[in-house]
Structures are given as structure tokens and as C-alpha cells.
Design a protein around this motif. Structure first.
Motif, PDB file in Angstrom:
ATOM      1  N   TYR A  73      49.088  13.033  18.555  1.00  0.00           N
ATOM      2  CA  TYR A  73      49.657  14.278  18.026  1.00  0.00           C
ATOM      3  C   TYR A  73      50.617  14.869  19.054  1.00  0.00           C
ATOM      4  O   TYR A  73      50.366  14.780  20.251  1.00  0.00           O
ATOM      5  N   ILE A  74      51.676  15.492  18.546  1.00  0.00           N
ATOM      6  CA  ILE A  74      52.563  16.187  19.474  1.00  0.00           C
ATOM      7  C   ILE A  74      53.180  17.424  18.821  1.00  0.00           C
ATOM      8  O   ILE A  74      53.655  17.379  17.683  1.00  0.00           O
ATOM      9  N   GLY A  75      53.155  18.519  19.560  1.00  0.00           N
ATOM     10  CA  GLY A  75      53.826  19.752  19.134  1.00  0.00           C
ATOM     11  C   GLY A  75      54.867  20.141  20.163  1.00  0.00           C
ATOM     12  O   GLY A  75      54.725  19.822  21.344  1.00  0.00           O
ATOM     13  N   TRP A  76      55.917  20.807  19.691  1.00  0.00           N
ATOM     14  CA  TRP A  76      56.996  21.266  20.581  1.00  0.00           C
ATOM     15  C   TRP A  76      56.853  22.780  20.698  1.00  0.00           C
ATOM     16  O   TRP A  76      57.118  23.493  19.716  1.00  0.00           O
ATOM     17  N   PHE A  97      59.176  23.560  13.026  1.00  0.00           N
ATOM     18  CA  PHE A  97      58.229  22.517  12.613  1.00  0.00           C
ATOM     19  C   PHE A  97      56.877  23.213  12.531  1.00  0.00           C
ATOM     20  O   PHE A  97      56.302  23.579  13.557  1.00  0.00           O
ATOM     21  N   CYS A  98      56.408  23.402  11.305  1.00  0.00           N
ATOM     22  CA  CYS A  98      55.310  24.343  11.090  1.00  0.00           C
ATOM     23  C   CYS A  98      54.044  23.968  11.836  1.00  0.00           C
ATOM     24  O   CYS A  98      53.240  24.825  12.161  1.00  0.00           O
ATOM     25  N   ALA A  99      53.867  22.687  12.115  1.00  0.00           N
ATOM     26  CA  ALA A  99      52.641  22.232  12.777  1.00  0.00           C
ATOM     27  C   ALA A  99      53.016  21.078  13.708  1.00  0.00           C
ATOM     28  O   ALA A  99      54.081  20.468  13.543  1.00  0.00           O
ATOM     29  N   PRO A 100      52.155  20.758  14.660  1.00  0.00           N
ATOM     30  CA  PRO A 100      52.394  19.540  15.445  1.00  0.00           C
ATOM     31  C   PRO A 100      52.409  18.322  14.514  1.00  0.00           C
ATOM     32  O   PRO A 100      51.904  18.388  13.391  1.00  0.00           O
ATOM     33  N   PHE A 101      52.960  17.227  14.998  1.00  0.00           N
ATOM     34  CA  PHE A 101      53.028  16.011  14.184  1.00  0.00           C
ATOM     35  C   PHE A 101      51.905  15.046  14.536  1.00  0.00           C
ATOM     36  O   PHE A 101      51.341  15.107  15.622  1.00  0.00           O
ATOM     37  N   CYS A 102      51.649  14.161  13.595  1.00  0.00           N
ATOM     38  CA  CYS A 102      50.627  13.128  13.780  1.00  0.00           C
ATOM     39  C   CYS A 102      51.282  11.768  13.569  1.00  0.00           C
ATOM     40  O   CYS A 102      51.937  11.561  12.548  1.00  0.00           O
ATOM     41  N   PHE A 103      51.110  10.859  14.539  1.00  0.00           N
ATOM     42  CA  PHE A 103      51.701   9.516  14.420  1.00  0.00           C
ATOM     43  C   PHE A 103      50.640   8.437  14.619  1.00  0.00           C
ATOM     44  O   PHE A 103      49.801   8.567  15.506  1.00  0.00           O
ATOM     45  N   ALA A 131      61.455  12.922  14.177  1.00  0.00           N
ATOM     46  CA  ALA A 131      60.574  14.035  13.829  1.00  0.00           C
ATOM     47  C   ALA A 131      61.207  15.382  14.171  1.00  0.00           C
ATOM     48  O   ALA A 131      61.161  16.321  13.376  1.00  0.00           O
ATOM     49  N   VAL A 133      46.284  14.754  22.143  1.00  0.00           N
ATOM     50  CA  VAL A 133      47.260  15.737  21.663  1.00  0.00           C
ATOM     51  C   VAL A 133      48.159  16.169  22.814  1.00  0.00           C
ATOM     52  O   VAL A 133      47.684  16.511  23.900  1.00  0.00           O
ATOM     53  N   LEU A 134      49.477  16.087  22.576  1.00  0.00           N
ATOM     54  CA  LEU A 134      50.468  16.454  23.585  1.00  0.00           C
ATOM     55  C   LEU A 134      51.194  17.719  23.169  1.00  0.00           C
ATOM     56  O   LEU A 134      51.401  17.969  21.977  1.00  0.00           O
ATOM     57  N   THR A 138      57.944  14.010   8.475  1.00  0.00           N
ATOM     58  CA  THR A 138      56.929  13.502   9.396  1.00  0.00           C
ATOM     59  C   THR A 138      55.614  14.217   9.115  1.00  0.00           C
ATOM     60  O   THR A 138      55.592  15.436   8.946  1.00  0.00           O
ATOM     61  N   LEU A 139      54.550  13.462   9.059  1.00  0.00           N
ATOM     62  CA  LEU A 139      53.284  14.063   8.629  1.00  0.00           C
ATOM     63  C   LEU A 139      52.693  14.952   9.721  1.00  0.00           C
ATOM     64  O   LEU A 139      52.763  14.637  10.898  1.00  0.00           O
ATOM     65  N   MET A 180      48.143  22.397  11.184  1.00  0.00           N
ATOM     66  CA  MET A 180      47.893  23.314  12.311  1.00  0.00           C
ATOM     67  C   MET A 180      49.043  24.307  12.442  1.00  0.00           C
ATOM     68  O   MET A 180      49.789  24.308  13.417  1.00  0.00           O
ATOM     69  N   TYR A 202      45.829  25.697  19.458  1.00  0.00           N
ATOM     70  CA  TYR A 202      45.153  24.389  19.533  1.00  0.00           C
ATOM     71  C   TYR A 202      43.724  24.599  20.028  1.00  0.00           C
ATOM     72  O   TYR A 202      43.514  25.278  21.035  1.00  0.00           O
TER      73      TYR A 202
END
Lengths: 120, 517
Positions: A28-31, A37-43, A62, A104-105, B396-397, B408, B421
Motif C-alpha cells: 500500500y502507498i499513500g502520498w 487521491f481519496c485513499a492510499p493505493f493497493c498493489f 497511479a 504500508v508506505l 488504481t484500486l 481509507m 492510518y
């Protein structure tokens, strides 16, 4: 941690255990400060993927829609893993960087504060 | 010899006593604990089931008579609405999207409530309680049916309402309301009653029904408004049942208090998270607004709920946890949710849009401390991009919360610029949460929530494709096949309202009704 109150033994496997992802692990990564970007992403990513490939090949798809993405000075970018300061080695794999399944980053880009400074 | 003469008619109290007491017996071939296997394991102690008193004293004969009359009136109005093309009288075709949200996300939950109350009605050893649960179970299936019937008229003309049972099971954001109810029905009977009977029906139901029903009334939707009014008298009874449950359980044994308090904390938080969708609907989806989410929260939770918890203080109950965060967040969650559905508009089953200037001004006035500072710049940027042909579709999911299953999207208590978080480690694996509330719920029962069917993870596991799809094929694109699995027609059921078939058809049909074409 407490147990579930139940009429018989209550033991189940986690729905998201590593072996369910066909050789990939979740990352997971959020900026930070970029809530466009409403939420962090999941890859789902191969554990052997170099961190550099993650940043250079995965992230643009992304985060690229944001006008500030192109302005990121990666040499000054700061990282958090599970909320703790994290210094990735760009040429090592996710695993060798200590990023396990469901790590998670958070990416921090000092000076970039989102659209009109609104953390968007 | 004196023959006893039967009285012509029984009084309400006598009839209630006859029809809810002494109807069962102490079993001898099997121990009672085997007949009612779910009555004790949650730790709730009940000493005298006869202390249960239904304040409405409703009995089954009265129930049939009363409901049949209401139903007759309702269906007459639904028929009239259909025959008069009532759907063309709504304010704007954008309004229909609130019905899509309701039909896909709420009506199937009424059905789940029916199943839940039928189950707990079987599980309780007390007859009065069982009768009350049976009637609520019937109410819930009626509500589900009347809602489906009221809205089926829209399904003839508008997109996105064609397969709601499937969509509830499959579409990503539907896992939020679905998992809420799955969590409740897989709990024990007492927890279900506190979860649905008390926390949802009593504490939060006004925040669900008033916005939708008033929204229907404000926007010219006679059909949806009527089912709302028809259900209202049932809801009043459900609220009374919810309150009776809590008083009954707390009066039976002092040991019940900490268990009940934890359930109130958990289920108020779980319900509040589900209401995020209602917050968004109120502030963004109703062309003619009723009131803001913030105002609704203040009236129906802070004032009414505050009085309720003051009343319950004599049992030792305190208000639910995390209310300080909820109070802070009332200025934010509707905007955060609409941002989410707007950007994932390529993967949902209804239309989204950016608010007009006039609507943004309304939002500024209702949210003077937050809208212009945090959300207007975002929305104006997106609107400008859309005008340039660069409408934002996030492909992107997202990362989801393990407990509430919402992406989130929520921010730190007190800091609306920072994603919140939280994480826990259970048996060597990390789990992630949107809030302290969702984390604490997980930490209490990790064995339950580690089974969460999180749509994003399920897609990545390959479980959201129809049979025959090969995800290893060259150039495989997941979104079209996932939408296929959802039953969502890309470009017809989703994407922006601007340019949609709904928008065009509504304009053409209303035009045909008011001009000589």
C-alpha cells in the motif's frame, strides 16, 4: 486479543494470506498532503520487484494525474513504513527493503502541498 | 347452572397477555439449553423472560389488519405514480441516483434484517420477545418488497437498477453496507438486537430514513416518499423494541452492562461509518437539498441521541466512544465520500458529477470552516480538468479498512490534511484500519474480521471474474472483466452524469411531455 464468543471452536484462515495472491504480495502507498487521491493505493507486486521499478514504473500510473507528480524531487522525497521513517534502497527488492506482505508506505514530498495548498 | 359468558371483546392488555405468554413449555426429552442453543454463550444473563413487555402490545391479529390497510393505500399510490409517468416530475434526473444507492445498498439490507430477526426470534427463550421479533421480521421483508416495488417503476426508464441482489454481493462499495449486516447476523442473538434493534433502529435510523424520505418529498418523488411514510409507523415500533431490549437486558443482571456497553460502542461506530453514504447523498446527490449532513447529525444524533443517553445513564450506560472524532468529522465526511465516488465513477453503478457554482456556494454556507479551505479547490480543479476533456477517473484500486471496508478516505482526528492510518498485527500478518474505532473492533475479535471479503483484495486474488476469464492472457485489462462480473454496463450505468443516457432520456421525455414535438 480476545476470542470470538462462539458455541464451538472458532478458527479460520485469513482471507488475505500471502499464498492467495499468486506469487504477489500486497503493498500500500499513500502520498501525504495529496488527498486528490481519496485513499492510499493497493498493489499486488512481485516481492522481487526492485524499489526503483515500483517508483518509476508503478507510481506514475497511479499518481500521474496530479499536476505536482512531475515536480517531485525524488532525492528529497521522504518515506514512512508503518508510520516509521524508512530509507529505501532503490536497487534492492521489496523484500530486501524489509517490505513484507501488506506493508504500508507513505510518501512525503516537502514543498508540495497540493492544489492551491489545500492538501488536495 | 351458571354458564360463563365470554366477553364480547378482549382488551388490548388481555389480548396481549393471551397471545404472548404461556405459549411454550419446559421440554423434558431434551434440555432447554439444547432447544435454545444460542441463548447463553454471549454471556448475557436473563433471569425472567416474562419481564419482557412490548410497549405497543401488538398481537398478530392486529398486525395483519393494520398492515393490510397500509399496504392497500401504498399500492394505490404506486400505481397512480406509474400510470401518470410520475418519474418525469422529479426535480432532475440526477435525483434518480439516490434511488440507485437506496435500492442497491439499503433495500437488500431490509431483507437481511428480515432474516436476522427471524433467526433471533427463534433463538430467544422468551415468548414475548419472540413475538416482537417475528413481527419485526415481517415488517422488514415488507419494507424490502415495498421499496423494490416503488422503485421498479424507475428501473423501466433508468440505468443501474437492473440487478441489485447481484450488485449488493459484488460491487466494491456495496461491501460496506453488506459487511455491516453480515457482521450483525453472524453475531449472537443479543448482539444482533443491540446492533440492529438498538444502535441502528433506535440511534441511527432517523439519519437514514429522514434524508431519503424527505429527499424524495423535496424532489417530487411521490413513489419513494409514500413507502417511507408507510414504513414510518413500523419504524416507530422498531425503535421502541430497540429501547425495550436494552432496558430489559440491563435490568436483568448487572453483569450485562459491560457487554452491552461494548456492543453500543461498536455498533454505533459501525453504523456511523455506513451512514457516510447517506452524508454524501444529502450534500451532493439531491438536486433540491433537505438539510446538510452536518445539520442532520446535529438534530438527530447530538440532540436526540444526547437525550437518549442521558436517559440511559441511570443503567450505567455512557454515550458511545469516539464521539469527539465524529463531531470533528461532521464537517468533512460527505465531501470526502463524494470525492471518492466521483473519482471511482468508472467502477460504480451510478452517475456522479461535480457540483455547480450555486451548489458549491450552498456547501460553503453549510460548511463555512471547511468547504472553501479543503474541498472547493479540489472540486474546481476537477471541474476545470473535466472541461478540458480530462475528467478524473481513478483507475488504481484503493486500500480498504479491514473492518468497515470503506477505502481509507478518512483523515486524522483533528487534521483534515492527513489520511488516518492505523494497523494491528495478528498471527504475523498486518491489518489496516481507517480509525481508532475500526481498529478497536478488529482487536477485540480478530478471528472474525480477518475473514473480511475486501473487494480490492478479492479482485487481486482473481475471485471477481466470470468463468472463462484468463487473467494471465496477453494485455489483460481487469476493469472491464470486473465490471462484467458486477453486472455494470460500462458507460451506461456508470461514469459522469453529464452525457449519460439517463440525462438524455430524461430531457427528451420531459420535453415530449411539455412541448409539441
Amino acid at each position: 486479543m480476545a476470542a470470538v464468543a462462539a458455541v464451538k471452536p472458532y478458527e479460520f484462515e485469513a482471507a488475505d494470506r500471502l499464498e492467495n495472491f499468486h506469487g504477489n504480495q500486497l503493498l500500500y502507498i499513500g502520498w501525504d498532503q495529496h488527498l486528490m487521491f481519496c485513499a492510499p493505493f493497493c498493489f499486488p507486486l512481485p516481492p522481487a520487484m526492485p524499489f526503483r521499478a515500483f517508483v518509476e514504473q508503478v507510481l506514475p500510473g497511479a499518481f500521474g494525474y496530479h499536476p505536482e507528480f512531475k515536480q517531485i524531487d525524488w532525492s528529497k522525497a521522504e518515506w514512512l513504513a508503518s508510520g516509521q521513517p524508512f530509507k529505501p534502497d532503490w536497487d534492492k527488492s521489496l523484500t530486501d527493503n524489509g517490505l513484507a506482505h501488506k506493508a504500508v508506505l507513505r510518501l512525503r514530498t516537502p514543498g508540495l502541498t497540493g492544489i492551491k495548498g489545500s492538501a488536495t | 347452572m351458571d354458564m360463563p359468558v365470554a366477553k364480547k371483546k378482549l382488551g388490548l392488555k388481555e389480548r396481549y397477555a393471551l397471545m404472548t405468554r404461556g405459549l411454550d413449555w419446559q421440554t423434558t426429552y431434551q434440555p432447554m439449553d439444547k432447544v435454545f442453543p444460542f441463548a447463553k454463550y454471549e454471556g448475557i444473563k436473563i433471569h425472567d423472560w416474562d419481564k419482557w413487555e412490548d410497549p405497543f402490545r401488538l398481537t398478530m391479529d392486529a398486525y395483519w389488519k393494520y398492515q393490510a390497510e397500509k399496504e392497500k393505500k401504498l399500492y394505490a399510490i404506486i400505481d397512480a405514480f406509474a400510470q401518470n409517468n410520475g418519474h418525469l416530475g422529479v426535480t432532475d434526473a440526477r435525483y434518480v441516483n439516490t434511488l440507485k444507492l437506496f435500492l442497491n445498498g439499503i433495500s437488500p439490507l431490509e431483507y437481511m434484517a428480515h432474516r436476522g430477526f427471524a433467526h433471533v426470534g427463534r433463538a430467544f427463550p422468551g415468548v414475548g420477545t419472540r413475538v416482537a421479533c417475528l413481527m419485526q421480521s415481517l415488517d422488514e421483508i415488507r419494507h424490502s418488497q415495498t421499496q423494490i416495488h416503488s422503485m421498479s417503476n424507475y428501473n423501466k426508464y433508468y440505468n443501474g437498477m437492473h440487478s441489485f441482489p447481484k450488485m449488493l454481493q459484488r460491487v466494491w462499495y456495496m461491501s460496506v453496507p453488506r459487511s455491516f449486516f453480515d457482521d450483525a447476523v453472524t453475531a449472537g442473538p443479543f448482539e444482533f438486537m443491540i446492533a440492529v434493534g438498538f444502535s441502528f433502529e433506535y440511534v441511527l435510523t432517523n439519519l437514514l430514513f429522514v434524508p431519503f424520505v424527505s429527499g424524495a418529498a423535496y424532489n417530487g418523488d411521490m413513489g419513494a416518499m409514500t413507502f417511507g411514510f408507510s414504513a414510518q409507523s413500523d419504524e416507530a415500533r422498531h425503535m421502541t423494541l430497540g429501547l425495550e431490549v436494552i432496558k430489559f437486558v440491563l435490568e436483568q443482571d448487572p453483569d450485562n452492562l459491560p457487554i452491552v456497553q461494548r456492543w453500543i460502542d461498536k455498533w454505533t461506530w459501525r453504523g456511523y461509518r455506513v451512514l457516510t453514504l447517506v452524508a454524501m447523498m444529502m450534500d451532493y446527490m439531491l438536486p433540491k437539498r433537505v438539510m446538510s449532513w452536518k445539520e442532520a447529525w446535529e438534530v438527530y444524533f447530538e440532540q436526540n441521541g444526547g437525550a437518549l443517553f442521558k436517559d440511559l445513564a441511570r443503567y450505567g450506560i455512557r454515550p458511545p466512544k469516539w464521539l469527539d472524532q465524529i463531531e470533528f468529522d461532521k464537517d468533512h465526511i460527505s465531501h470526502q465520500a463524494w470525492s471518492t465516488l466521483y473519482q471511482y465513477g468508472g467502477a460504480s453503478n451510478f452517475h456522479t458529477w461535480m457540483p455547480s457554482d450555486e451548489e458549491m456556494d450552498w456547501l460553503s454556507a453549510k460548511y463555512p470552516n471547511t468547504f472553501d479551505k479543503f474541498y472547493r479547490p479540489r472540486f474546481e480543479h476537477w471541474r476545470d480538468e473535466q472541461k478540458k476533456g480530462n475528467r478524473f477517473y481513478n483507475m488504481t484500486l484503493p486500500m480498504l479498512c479491514q473492518t468497515c471496508q470503506i477505502p481509507m478516505i478518512f483523515t486524522e482526528p483533528g487534521d483534515p490534511t492527513q489520511t488516518c492510518y492505523r494497523e494491528s498485527t495478528h498471527k504475523g500478518m498486518k491489518y489496516h484500519f481507517c480509525s481508532d474505532g475500526c481498529k478497536e473492533i478488529f482487536d477485540h475479535e480478530p478471528e472474525k474480521y480477518k475473514q473480511s471479503w475486501l473487494p480490492v483484495h478479492q479482485i487481486y486474488q482473481g475471485n471477481c471474474f466470470n468463468p472463462g476469464v484468463d487473467p494471465t492472457a496477453e494485455g489483460f485489462k481487469p476493469l472491464p472483466v470486473v465490471l462484467d462480473y458486477y453486472g455494470v454496463g460500462f458507460g451506461r450505468d456508470n461514469l459522469d452524469f453529464e452525457g449519460s443516457e439517463d440525462q438524455k432520456n430524461f430531457a427528451a421525455w420531459r420535453g415530449a411531455a411539455t412541448t409539441n414535438v
